[in-house]
Design a protein around this motif. Sequence first.
Motif: not given
Length: 306
Positions: A42-47, A67-69, A72-74, A78-85
Amino acid sequence: MATFRDASAAAPHLHPVPNPVEDVKPTAVHDRPIGDIIRRKKNLSAEQVDQVLQFQREKGVRFGEAVVALGLASDDDVMFALSQQFHYPYAPDDRRQLGSELVTATQPFSHQAEAFRAIRSQLMMRVFTNDEPRRALAIISPDSGDGKTFFSANLAVVLSQLGGRTLLVDADLRGPRQHEVFELDSSSGLSGILSGRAETNVIKHVPNLPSLFVLPVGITPPNPSELVERPAFGLLMRELLTKFDHVIVDTPAAVYGSDATVIAAKCGSALVVARQGKSKVSRLQDLVATISGSPAKLAGVIMNEH
């Protein structure tokens, strides 16, 4: 999506063919924290990351929930990130690149994808076993429009999601479609190998699916039956089985001639796909009987319900 029906038999030799498999290596998947995967995606900034971490501490929730709440992301991110992990590759944001027919890659948690995983489990017990000779699996059907190409493509995806190197061979030399399904270059491929032309880089890696490769038809030849009848095809299958953990082969419909049964015999095993409400019972019975009397092991019959 489909139901699995049972069945059973054995396999075949000859002349060197060019090695099309030079150095096809999948991209390694690295273990990374879920927060880092989402941040990069999601190219999130440090802030923004600090905002998520603060929310996470205050609410006592996981990074993904935070991050969903915060919007900043859907959930899909999150499901995609989990699949990568968990090393479970799929491509929810690449539907246009991978094509709408690849439900197992673009909708991996759907009912259809679950049906493909159930079929995969059956095949792992029936065909891809350690106590039998290694075989390629030909996907055959009585008529065009039975969903054989769709089935072959999605079966190859779910097999690759196990982590083993999987190759999908488009051997439908009459009406090839796999290059369209995966949106791959088809200027060279199987037809060139079988006709004796020295083709290189014919096996294509599928983007976003590290363990999946496709061998397209290439130029559609005027003599498909003669090409698959040649000893070179059987030799190629044996060569590919030394390079890949699973080899799935798409074939022409049986209504167009004997290509499918010839290919199945040289692959060593076959799975029949028929479409509910469309396939004629007599043609399906004839095809099953032909395969049962051939050197190919009949893994079963899939009834496509869509």
